[in-house]
Design a protein around this motif. Structure first.
Motif, PDB file in Angstrom:
ATOM      1  N   LEU A  15       0.971  -1.273   0.000  1.00  0.00           N
ATOM      2  CA  LEU A  15       0.136   0.109  -0.265  1.00  0.00           C
ATOM      3  C   LEU A  15       0.828   1.195   0.094  1.00  0.00           C
ATOM      4  N   GLU A  18       0.119   5.246  -0.828  1.00  0.00           N
ATOM      5  CA  GLU A  18      -1.428   5.432  -0.201  1.00  0.00           C
ATOM      6  C   GLU A  18      -1.481   5.319   1.210  1.00  0.00           C
ATOM      7  N   ARG A  19      -0.583   4.805   1.832  1.00  0.00           N
ATOM      8  CA  ARG A  19      -0.633   4.344   3.271  1.00  0.00           C
ATOM      9  C   ARG A  19       0.352   5.665   4.001  1.00  0.00           C
ATOM     10  N   PRO A  21       1.250   8.674   3.924  1.00  0.00           N
ATOM     11  CA  PRO A  21       2.420   8.959   2.904  1.00  0.00           C
ATOM     12  C   PRO A  21       3.437  10.098   3.917  1.00  0.00           C
ATOM     13  N   SER A  26       5.526   9.106  -0.479  1.00  0.00           N
ATOM     14  CA  SER A  26       4.255   9.195  -1.533  1.00  0.00           C
ATOM     15  C   SER A  26       4.872   8.321  -2.428  1.00  0.00           C
ATOM     16  N   THR A  28       5.331   4.646  -4.408  1.00  0.00           N
ATOM     17  CA  THR A  28       4.718   3.334  -4.446  1.00  0.00           C
ATOM     18  C   THR A  28       5.977   2.432  -4.339  1.00  0.00           C
TER      19      THR A  28
END
Ligand code: DQA
Length: 147
Positions: A15, A18-19, A21, A26, A28
């Motif tokens: 995640l 999204e998790r 940040p 930020s 991925t």
């Protein structure tokens, strides 16, 4: 000698981006691993990355790396703090092990201050966000040079 480095990501790291940040950045997980893979390629190393939310899957991946991979870089997520089967599996791996965290668990809640993986790692890199993965590759390169 193998030049493949196994990179393992534990629970919830799928995640990333999204998790939280503010805590984890930020980027991925794919972007984090891609940056590390670029650094690895420059050092003549190939990264093999797996993410799992399941402790037993991570144990199986560590077993599969034995006598096959040169080193392991692992961010066990919350399993860092209680995943003793990861400790035991990593203890059977013959090559260098580098523990990495995006955040600095030592500066967070008390339950994050213990790592059950640290005693079987050559070292830990924590608190440098995404850059920590590139630093982990550098650490592996140095450890392999010295071996
Ligand atoms: C983490 C730190 C852990 O405490 C947490 O449970 C994670 C991520 C990190 O990379 O900062 O999931 O391993």
């Amino acid at each position: 000698m193998s030049r493949t480095v196994l990179v393992l990501s534990g629970p919830n790291l799928n995640l990333l981006g999204e998790r939280d940040p503010a805590m984890y950045g930020s980027a991925t997980l794919g972007e984090v691993i891609a940056a590390a893979a670029t650094r690895a390629a420059a050092a003549g190393l190939t990264l093999e990355h797996h993410q799992s939310n399941h402790e037993g899957v991570l144990v199986d991946l560590i077993h599969d790396a034995r006598q096959r991979c040169a080193a392991i870089i692992i961010n066990p997520g919350a399993l860092t703090h209680y995943g003793w089967s990861l400790h035991d599996a990593l203890a059977t791996f013959e090559g260098p092990v580098v523990e990495v965290h995006l955040s600095n668990p030592a500066a967070r809640e008390p339950w994050r201050h213990t790592s059950v993986v640290a005693p079987v790692a050559d070292g830990t890199i924590a608190g440098f966000g995404q850059a920590g993965y590139v630093l982990a590759v550098d650490a592996v390169e140095r450890l392999l040079e010295g071996s």
